[in-house]
Structure formats: C-alpha cells, structure tokens
Design a protein around this motif. Structure first.
Motif, mmCIF file in Angstrom:
data_model
loop_
_atom_site.group_PDB
_atom_site.id
_atom_site.type_symbol
_atom_site.label_atom_id
_atom_site.label_comp_id
_atom_site.label_asym_id
_atom_site.label_seq_id
_atom_site.Cartn_x
_atom_site.Cartn_y
_atom_site.Cartn_z
ATOM 1 N N ARG A 79 0.809 -1.218 0.000
ATOM 2 C CA ARG A 79 0.000 0.000 0.000
ATOM 3 C C ARG A 79 0.849 1.278 0.000
ATOM 4 N NH1 ARG A 79 -5.159 -1.003 0.188
ATOM 5 N NH2 ARG A 79 -5.705 1.162 0.659
ATOM 6 N N LYS A 80 2.163 1.139 -0.127
ATOM 7 C CA LYS A 80 3.042 2.306 -0.260
ATOM 8 C C LYS A 80 3.195 2.641 -1.743
ATOM 9 C CE LYS A 80 6.924 2.494 2.037
ATOM 10 N NZ LYS A 80 8.349 2.164 2.386
ATOM 11 N N ILE A 81 2.942 3.903 -2.097
ATOM 12 C CA ILE A 81 3.070 4.367 -3.478
ATOM 13 C C ILE A 81 4.505 4.808 -3.705
ATOM 14 C CG2 ILE A 81 2.303 6.086 -5.157
ATOM 15 C CD1 ILE A 81 -0.326 6.244 -3.423
ATOM 16 N N ILE A 82 5.141 4.240 -4.730
ATOM 17 C CA ILE A 82 6.543 4.530 -5.024
ATOM 18 C C ILE A 82 6.647 5.112 -6.419
ATOM 19 C CG2 ILE A 82 8.858 3.543 -5.270
ATOM 20 C CD1 ILE A 82 7.832 1.233 -3.406
ATOM 21 N N THR A 83 7.318 6.250 -6.544
ATOM 22 C CA THR A 83 7.518 6.881 -7.854
ATOM 23 C C THR A 83 8.822 7.649 -7.844
ATOM 24 O OG1 THR A 83 6.425 8.199 -9.571
ATOM 25 C CG2 THR A 83 6.302 9.058 -7.327
ATOM 26 N N ARG A 84 9.410 7.814 -9.006
ATOM 27 C CA ARG A 84 10.698 8.494 -9.123
ATOM 28 C C ARG A 84 10.581 9.951 -8.672
ATOM 29 N NH1 ARG A 84 15.078 6.818 -12.765
ATOM 30 N NH2 ARG A 84 16.620 8.478 -12.935
ATOM 31 N N LEU A 132 -0.389 12.845 -6.040
ATOM 32 C CA LEU A 132 0.413 12.617 -4.836
ATOM 33 C C LEU A 132 -0.113 13.450 -3.664
ATOM 34 C CD1 LEU A 132 4.083 12.349 -6.168
ATOM 35 C CD2 LEU A 132 2.441 10.524 -5.662
ATOM 36 N N ARG A 133 -0.581 14.636 -3.954
ATOM 37 C CA ARG A 133 -1.164 15.458 -2.896
ATOM 38 C C ARG A 133 -2.432 14.804 -2.349
ATOM 39 N NH1 ARG A 133 -2.176 19.505 -5.707
ATOM 40 N NH2 ARG A 133 -4.456 19.552 -5.815
ATOM 41 N N PHE A 134 -3.279 14.323 -3.249
ATOM 42 C CA PHE A 134 -4.511 13.656 -2.806
ATOM 43 C C PHE A 134 -4.196 12.368 -2.038
ATOM 44 C CE2 PHE A 134 -6.589 15.683 -6.763
ATOM 45 C CZ PHE A 134 -6.919 16.823 -6.046
ATOM 46 N N ALA A 135 -3.165 11.652 -2.477
ATOM 47 C CA ALA A 135 -2.783 10.410 -1.798
ATOM 48 C C ALA A 135 -2.367 10.687 -0.355
ATOM 49 C CB ALA A 135 -1.646 9.731 -2.555
ATOM 50 N N LYS A 136 -1.563 11.731 -0.168
ATOM 51 C CA LYS A 136 -1.116 12.078 1.188
ATOM 52 C C LYS A 136 -2.281 12.544 2.048
ATOM 53 C CE LYS A 136 3.535 13.193 -0.432
ATOM 54 N NZ LYS A 136 4.501 14.262 -0.769
ATOM 55 N N GLU A 137 -3.208 13.302 1.438
ATOM 56 C CA GLU A 137 -4.392 13.751 2.182
ATOM 57 C C GLU A 137 -5.268 12.579 2.592
ATOM 58 O OE1 GLU A 137 -6.226 16.537 -0.431
ATOM 59 O OE2 GLU A 137 -4.772 18.134 -0.025
ATOM 60 N N ALA A 138 -5.214 11.493 1.808
ATOM 61 C CA ALA A 138 -5.981 10.286 2.114
ATOM 62 C C ALA A 138 -5.207 9.331 3.020
ATOM 63 C CB ALA A 138 -6.381 9.574 0.824
ATOM 64 N N GLU A 156 0.766 6.342 2.098
ATOM 65 C CA GLU A 156 2.206 6.592 2.197
ATOM 66 C C GLU A 156 2.809 6.724 0.803
ATOM 67 O OE1 GLU A 156 6.256 4.704 4.243
ATOM 68 O OE2 GLU A 156 4.319 3.652 4.429
ATOM 69 N N VAL A 157 3.636 7.738 0.598
ATOM 70 C CA VAL A 157 4.280 7.995 -0.690
ATOM 71 C C VAL A 157 5.792 8.022 -0.491
ATOM 72 C CG1 VAL A 157 4.589 9.638 -2.575
ATOM 73 C CG2 VAL A 157 2.307 9.303 -1.563
ATOM 74 N N GLU A 158 6.514 7.310 -1.330
ATOM 75 C CA GLU A 158 7.976 7.308 -1.295
ATOM 76 C C GLU A 158 8.492 7.662 -2.691
ATOM 77 O OE1 GLU A 158 11.788 4.406 -0.175
ATOM 78 O OE2 GLU A 158 9.735 3.638 -0.022
ATOM 79 N N GLU A 159 9.260 8.729 -2.782
ATOM 80 C CA GLU A 159 9.812 9.163 -4.062
ATOM 81 C C GLU A 159 11.243 8.657 -4.189
ATOM 82 O OE1 GLU A 159 8.574 13.198 -5.479
ATOM 83 O OE2 GLU A 159 7.806 13.400 -3.433
ATOM 84 N N ARG A 160 11.418 7.634 -5.016
ATOM 85 C CA ARG A 160 12.738 7.021 -5.240
ATOM 86 C C ARG A 160 12.715 6.236 -6.531
ATOM 87 N NH1 ARG A 160 12.437 1.590 -4.654
ATOM 88 N NH2 ARG A 160 10.977 0.681 -3.129
ATOM 89 N N ASN A 161 13.906 5.863 -6.977
ATOM 90 C CA ASN A 161 14.018 5.050 -8.190
ATOM 91 C C ASN A 161 13.546 3.613 -7.925
ATOM 92 O OD1 ASN A 161 15.204 7.312 -9.234
ATOM 93 N ND2 ASN A 161 17.245 6.439 -9.464
ATOM 94 N N PHE A 162 13.042 2.966 -8.975
ATOM 95 C CA PHE A 162 12.712 1.549 -8.883
ATOM 96 C C PHE A 162 13.017 0.879 -10.218
ATOM 97 C CE2 PHE A 162 8.703 3.628 -10.081
ATOM 98 C CZ PHE A 162 8.275 2.868 -11.161
ATOM 99 N N GLY A 206 -5.847 -3.151 -8.696
ATOM 100 C CA GLY A 206 -5.973 -3.394 -7.260
ATOM 101 C C GLY A 206 -6.900 -2.393 -6.602
ATOM 102 N N GLU A 207 -6.564 -1.986 -5.385
ATOM 103 C CA GLU A 207 -7.406 -1.050 -4.641
ATOM 104 C C GLU A 207 -6.898 0.384 -4.716
ATOM 105 O OE1 GLU A 207 -7.788 -2.366 -0.635
ATOM 106 O OE2 GLU A 207 -8.613 -4.329 -1.162
ATOM 107 N N VAL A 208 -5.577 0.562 -4.742
ATOM 108 C CA VAL A 208 -4.999 1.905 -4.623
ATOM 109 C C VAL A 208 -5.235 2.744 -5.872
ATOM 110 C CG1 VAL A 208 -2.865 3.224 -4.324
ATOM 111 C CG2 VAL A 208 -3.283 1.178 -2.936
ATOM 112 N N ALA A 209 -4.862 2.232 -7.040
ATOM 113 C CA ALA A 209 -4.984 3.019 -8.273
ATOM 114 C C ALA A 209 -6.434 3.422 -8.573
ATOM 115 C CB ALA A 209 -4.370 2.263 -9.453
ATOM 116 N N PRO A 210 -7.394 2.485 -8.523
ATOM 117 C CA PRO A 210 -8.784 2.893 -8.767
ATOM 118 C C PRO A 210 -9.282 3.938 -7.766
ATOM 119 C CG PRO A 210 -8.572 0.527 -9.010
ATOM 120 C CD PRO A 210 -7.278 1.017 -8.427
#
Length: 287
Positions: free
Chosen positions: A195-200, A216-222, A225-231, A268-272
C-alpha cells in the motif's frame, strides 16, 4: 462541422489554419506544449499547466506569446466554440518563423513566438473502459535528451516507444535508464508495494507531471504513504500494483509489465481509489 482552432490571435476553421514553413517548431522541434483536459465543459488543472508552460518557456529562453489570463480566455473560447464537454485542449508555443532556416535563435523582438491551440473532442474521457481492466506495458531503453523536465515537442522517441509497445501487443512503454524506470512515454510511472506508493523523484530526468503533483497530494491527504525514489522493472513486476498518471489518462492501472502479471493481473485497490479521488476533486476545482 469544422473545428475552430486558434493561430496567432485568430480563431479559424481548421482547414484555414496555417503557419510558415520556416516556423522553428516545424524545422527544429523548437517549441513547447501543454495538454489540458476538459471535463463537464471545464478546464482541469489549468493553473498547473500554465505555470509549467511558463517554466518551459523560461528554460528555453523563449518569449511568452500571451499572459496566463489571455491563455485562459482562449481555452474557454475554444471550449465554447467547439462545444467540448469532455476532451482536451492542445497548446503549442514555438520560437516563431524568422523567414529562413538557421540554427541560431532569432531575435524575439523581430520574430514573435507562434501560438497554436486546438481542441480534441473525447466523449467518455473520464469513464475510459481501460481504467477498469488496466493496461499492459513493455520496457525500453530511455535514449531521450537530458532535459525531460521541459515539455518540448521533441516527441519522436516517445512515439517510437508507443509503436514498439503496439507491435509487442501492449498498450504503452516504460523507459529505463541506468537500470531504473524514468517514466512512461507520455506519463509518470508508479508502483504500489504494501500500500506504499513509489515513484521516481522530480529531476531533469522526468517530466514534472501536473497530474502527478495532484495525485500525490490527494494520496497524502488520504493518509496513503508515498515514497519518491528510483525503482527497477524487476521491482515493478514484483509489486502489488502499478499505474500511470497523465492529463489525458488521469490515473490508469498497469496490470502487466514485459509479460509479467502485476499482482492479481487486475486493477488493485490503490490506483482505482486514486482515480476516483482525482476525478472528484479535479471536477470541484475545474475552471
């Protein structure tokens, strides 16, 4: 009925719209662009697109052809004249037509920027069936120029990437540089793990997506958890979910990467949920 487009101060039927063969956007890809979605006849995230356009122009030392308020008025006029309820408005600014081809930039005092806008009618944009089943992507090498944070019209390689995906039976491609995903051909890329959102993270390596910032702003308000890093692609294939964001797709689930199923192979659940939140909040704030 013919579309009405905007070219350098004039509203014209599309068949009457013309620019010079010496325009640097045509000859040199010397231009920048923005695409703003229209939902319920209103502009989504217009402020963000206007601010990014100003930044792109500044980074390329290109003269702005109109103020933000003037651009807003043009957008609204095109929506009205073309009866757009759901769709997009494409805006392009180039360094203009100096009258001959030359690598050197023309003097902006003598050669005004070219400003073009047109609408694209897209009924059902918000209710895209692909969002319910998800899309498939492939990975390709990222060989674009280094300033991807500037939204230029240099789109040949992203177009080639989309065609590579189509040939492979997929919907889009994710670009990979030094072993890590940068972004999609015309979108930002994300994975979800536990359930952690990961993006560069933002840099000159990727476009500073307007939809990305809002999501990302809406995700944090909801309380997500958001992590900005390479994958990597391998990490993405092992993720619970994956998705992309852009002005035209909003939030779109990814269910397969290079033939490997992501999670259950269905959204899944997060993206929708993020898509639902984004559409709801964006409509409230649309102008």
């Amino acid at each position: 009925m013919s579309r009405i487009v905007y070219v350098n101060g004039e509203y014209l039927p599309e068949e009457d719209a013309k620019i010079s063969i010496f325009d640097r956007g045509f000859l040199m890809a010397d231009g920048v662009y923005e695409v703003t979605s229209v939902l319920d006849g209103k502009l989504v995230d217009f402020e963000g697109h206007a601010v990014r356009l100003e930044r792109s122009l500044t980074e390329l030392d290109m003269a702005a052809p109109a103020t933000k308020d003037e651009l807003l008025a043009i957008h609204r006029e095109l929506v009205e004249r073309n009866g757009i309820v759901e769709g997009m408005i494409y805006l392009q600014v180039t360094r203009g037509a100096p009258g001959d081809r030359d690598f050197a930039f023309p003097d902006p005092e003598e050669t005004p920027s070219t400003l073009v806008l047109f609408t694209q009618n897209k009924p059902g944009l918000a209710d895209n069936p692909a969002a319910k089943k998800g899309i498939k992507v492939i990975s390709i090498e990222d060989i674009r120029w280094g300033r991807r944070d500037i939204k230029t019209v240099q789109l040949l390689y992203p177009s080639m990437g989309k065609m590579m995906a189509k040939k492979a039976g997929a919907d889009d491609a994710w670009l990979v540089e030094d072993g890590f995903v940068t972004e999609g051909t015309s979108n930002n890329a994300y994975i979800v793990k536990g359930r952690k959102i990961i993006t560069r993270a933002l840099s000159s390596d990727i476009l500073h997506g307007i939809t990305r910032a809002a999501v990302l702003r809406f995700a944090k308000e909801a309380q997500m958890e958001v992590e900005e890093r390479n994958f990597t692609i391998e990490e993405a294939q092992d993720a619970d979910e994956a998705f992309i964001t852009s002005a035209s797709t909003f939030v779109m689930p990814v269910v397969e990467i290079d033939g490997a199923q992501i999670g259950t192979g269905t959204p899944g659940e997060v993206a929708p949920r993020l898509r639902e939140i984004y559409l709801e909040e964006s409509l409230k704030a649309a102008v």
